[in-house]
Design an enzyme around this catalytic site. Structure first.
Site, short mmCIF file in Angstrom:
data_model
loop_
_atom_site.label_atom_id
_atom_site.label_comp_id
_atom_site.label_asym_id
_atom_site.label_seq_id
_atom_site.Cartn_x
_atom_site.Cartn_y
_atom_site.Cartn_z
N LYS A 40 29.40 58.19 106.64
CA LYS A 40 29.61 57.52 105.35
C LYS A 40 29.35 56.01 105.50
O LYS A 40 29.29 55.50 106.63
CB LYS A 40 31.03 57.78 104.86
CG LYS A 40 32.13 57.24 105.76
CD LYS A 40 33.51 57.69 105.29
CE LYS A 40 34.61 57.20 106.22
NZ LYS A 40 35.91 57.80 105.87
N ARG A 138 46.18 60.87 99.00
CA ARG A 138 44.92 60.38 98.42
C ARG A 138 44.36 61.46 97.51
O ARG A 138 44.68 61.52 96.34
CB ARG A 138 43.96 59.97 99.54
CG ARG A 138 42.79 59.15 99.07
CD ARG A 138 42.05 58.46 100.21
NE ARG A 138 41.47 59.36 101.19
CZ ARG A 138 40.80 58.96 102.27
NH1 ARG A 138 40.63 57.66 102.49
NH2 ARG A 138 40.29 59.82 103.12
N HIS A 168 43.59 65.35 105.98
CA HIS A 168 43.27 64.07 106.61
C HIS A 168 44.57 63.38 107.03
O HIS A 168 45.51 63.31 106.25
CB HIS A 168 42.49 63.20 105.61
CG HIS A 168 41.91 61.95 106.20
ND1 HIS A 168 41.17 61.94 107.36
CD2 HIS A 168 41.96 60.65 105.78
CE1 HIS A 168 40.78 60.69 107.62
NE2 HIS A 168 41.25 59.90 106.68
N ARG A 221 36.26 65.75 112.52
CA ARG A 221 35.44 64.80 111.77
C ARG A 221 35.48 63.47 112.51
O ARG A 221 36.44 62.72 112.42
CB ARG A 221 35.98 64.65 110.33
CG ARG A 221 36.02 65.96 109.57
CD ARG A 221 36.43 65.75 108.11
NE ARG A 221 37.67 65.02 107.97
CZ ARG A 221 38.89 65.55 108.06
NH1 ARG A 221 39.04 66.85 108.27
NH2 ARG A 221 39.96 64.79 107.91
N TYR A 267 30.27 21.97 105.23
CA TYR A 267 30.94 21.76 103.93
C TYR A 267 32.39 21.30 104.13
O TYR A 267 33.11 21.86 104.95
CB TYR A 267 30.94 23.06 103.13
CG TYR A 267 29.56 23.47 102.65
CD1 TYR A 267 28.84 22.65 101.79
CD2 TYR A 267 29.01 24.68 103.06
CE1 TYR A 267 27.57 23.05 101.35
CE2 TYR A 267 27.77 25.07 102.62
CZ TYR A 267 27.05 24.26 101.77
OH TYR A 267 25.82 24.64 101.34
N CYS A 313 28.65 28.59 106.64
CA CYS A 313 27.91 28.54 105.38
C CYS A 313 27.41 29.94 105.02
O CYS A 313 27.61 30.89 105.75
CB CYS A 313 26.72 27.59 105.50
SG CYS A 313 27.11 25.98 106.22
N ASP A 315 24.39 31.09 104.98
CA ASP A 315 23.26 31.59 105.77
C ASP A 315 23.18 31.03 107.17
O ASP A 315 22.34 31.46 107.96
CB ASP A 315 21.95 31.22 105.05
CG ASP A 315 22.08 31.36 103.56
OD1 ASP A 315 22.26 32.51 103.12
OD2 ASP A 315 22.07 30.35 102.84
C1 PLP Z 1 36.38 58.40 107.03
C2 PLP Z 1 36.95 59.73 107.20
C3 PLP Z 1 36.94 60.35 108.45
C4 PLP Z 1 36.51 59.64 109.72
O1 PLP Z 1 37.56 58.81 110.14
P1 PLP Z 1 37.43 57.97 111.50
O2 PLP Z 1 38.77 57.36 111.65
O3 PLP Z 1 36.37 56.96 111.28
O4 PLP Z 1 37.08 58.95 112.56
C5 PLP Z 1 37.38 61.66 108.52
N1 PLP Z 1 37.83 62.30 107.42
C6 PLP Z 1 37.87 61.74 106.21
C7 PLP Z 1 38.37 62.52 105.05
C8 PLP Z 1 37.44 60.43 106.05
O5 PLP Z 1 37.50 59.86 104.85
#
Ligand code: PLP
Length: 370
Positions: A40, A138, A168, A221, A267, A313, A315
């Site tokens: 992602k 979530r 998650h 994941r 600046y 700055c 850039d």
């Molecule tokens: C981003 C995400 C992950 C990966 O998490 P990491 O901590 O980067 O390994 C896994 N599952 C879900 C649902 C996520 O949103």
């Protein structure tokens, strides 16, 4: 691959590091646990298609993204493996998801009912993963009744197929295991309500993968650690195998001058030379993701740490050099020179944030070189 780039500021991504991270992960996991490579946010800033391809070549079974559009981008980029959209998808996406064989995450029965209606005249089946909220708060269903009504809706349609169920973790990167253990138990109780176990039951992000091997189930994941970065300082002390960092950010001294004592820099004139100082200008600034809050951050030149002085700055910014150095000298902002290494974590501490936020904030203006 590289477009014209007259500015020496580049982010180099070592795809071999990503491959080795996947291979080491696979060696660490049980043989029947699959790797889902999380790419992602443009592969955490490393490039989505490139990192997905590397992870798949190294043995990942599937890739995951946050949004429908990210999944479509991967298909357009030629990724043919299974893709899971982990965040919410609008029902309007159902028919394109089916057409492009993109797996979506579903948390409630009404989504199933509405998308089944949209898909009635299409051929094939839309693959879904059911999301369980076991304590993250979530997205995801929270009760057996919600799960039951979702399963009922799936049962009414021949266009939708349950390929997985997942949850998650909210605190897997911290030292206290109890919130993660509780979430895992809550999740498993929900999975046991399923009359038939789907193909992929999965829970672990990078932190849980590295710290709780027993929670790996059918797949993990793997996100931030795919790129060689530990999810937290605590996780970094407990790594079961070494992670190899994939990205370095480098530039060159663009201008060098001796600024006499009592002169101001940048600046606001907030930095004043306290002696005759060699000052180098480098072509990177906050529009590149080198945030203003990183004033005082060090960079590496000839293996030595030297600080940014004055306001950063948009850039460019200025470095206080320890001696006269030539224009064109290499400057490492993220990466290693000799004994010294600067990591995303160091910027994260300076900015009071986490390395995730730093990695995804390296802007598109810095070309990625593979
Ligand atoms: C981003 C995400 C992950 C990966 O998490 P990491 O901590 O980067 O390994 C896994 N599952 C879900 C649902 C996520 O949103």
């Amino acid at each position: 691959m590289k477009e014209a780039n007259y500015r020496p500021t580049v982010a180099t991504v070592k795809l071999d590091a990503i491959k080795r991270n996947v291979q080491n992960l696979k060696a660490y996991l049980k043989e029947n646990t699959e790797v889902i490579a999380v790419v992602k946010a443009d592969g955490y800033g490393h490039g989505d298609v490139e990192t997905a391809r590397a992870a798949l070549e190294a043995g990942a079974a599937m890739v995951a993204v946050a949004t429908p559009d990210e999944a479509v981008r991967l298909r357009e980029g030629g990724i043919s493996a299974d893709i899971l959209v982990m965040g919410p998808s609008p029902v309007e996406f159902a028919s394109q998801a089916l057409q492009e064989d993109i797996t979506v995450t579903v948390s409630d029965a009404s989504w199933v009912a509405e998308s089944a209606e949209r898909l009635y005249d299409k051929s094939g089946k839309l693959k879904i993963h059911i999301k369980v909220d076991s304590g993250m708060g979530r997205i995801g269903l929270r009760s057996k009744e919600q799960l039951q009504s979702l399963l009922n809706e799936v049962g009414k349609s021949d266009k939708i197929m349950i390929d997985g169920i997942f949850t998650h973790f909210a605190c897997a990167d911290e030292s206290d295991p109890s919130p993660t253990e509780e979430q895992f138990e809550t999740f498993i109780r929900m999975v046991e309500e399923m009359p038939e176990k789907p193909r992929l039951v999965h829970a672990s992000n990078s932190a849980a993968t590295l710290l709780y091997p027993d929670f790996a189930l059918d797949a993990v994941r793997f996100g931030i650690s795919l790129y060689g970065v530990a999810p937290s300082p605590y996780t970094n002390t407990k790594l079961p195998f070494p992670l190899e960092r994939a990205m370095t950010i480098e530039t060159e001294l663009a201008y060098v001058k001796l600024l006499p004592k009592g002169n101001r820099i940048s600046y606001g004139g907030t930095y004043e030379t306290s002696e005759d100082e060699w000052i180098g200008t480098i072509p990177i600034g906050y529009a590149d993701g080198f945030r203003r809050g990183l004033r005082g951050q060090e960079v590496l030149i000839q293996g030595e740490r030297m600080p940014i002085v004055g306001t950063i700055c948009m850039d460019q910014c200025m470095v206080k050099l320890s001696r006269e150095l030539p224009v064109g000298e290499k400057v490492t902002l993220i990466g290693r020179q000799g004994e010294e290494e600067i990591m995303f974590e160091e910027w994260a501490v300076a900015l009071g944030t986490i390395p995730y936020e730093i990695m995804v904030s390296i802007s598109k203006r810095i070309p990625r070189i593979y």
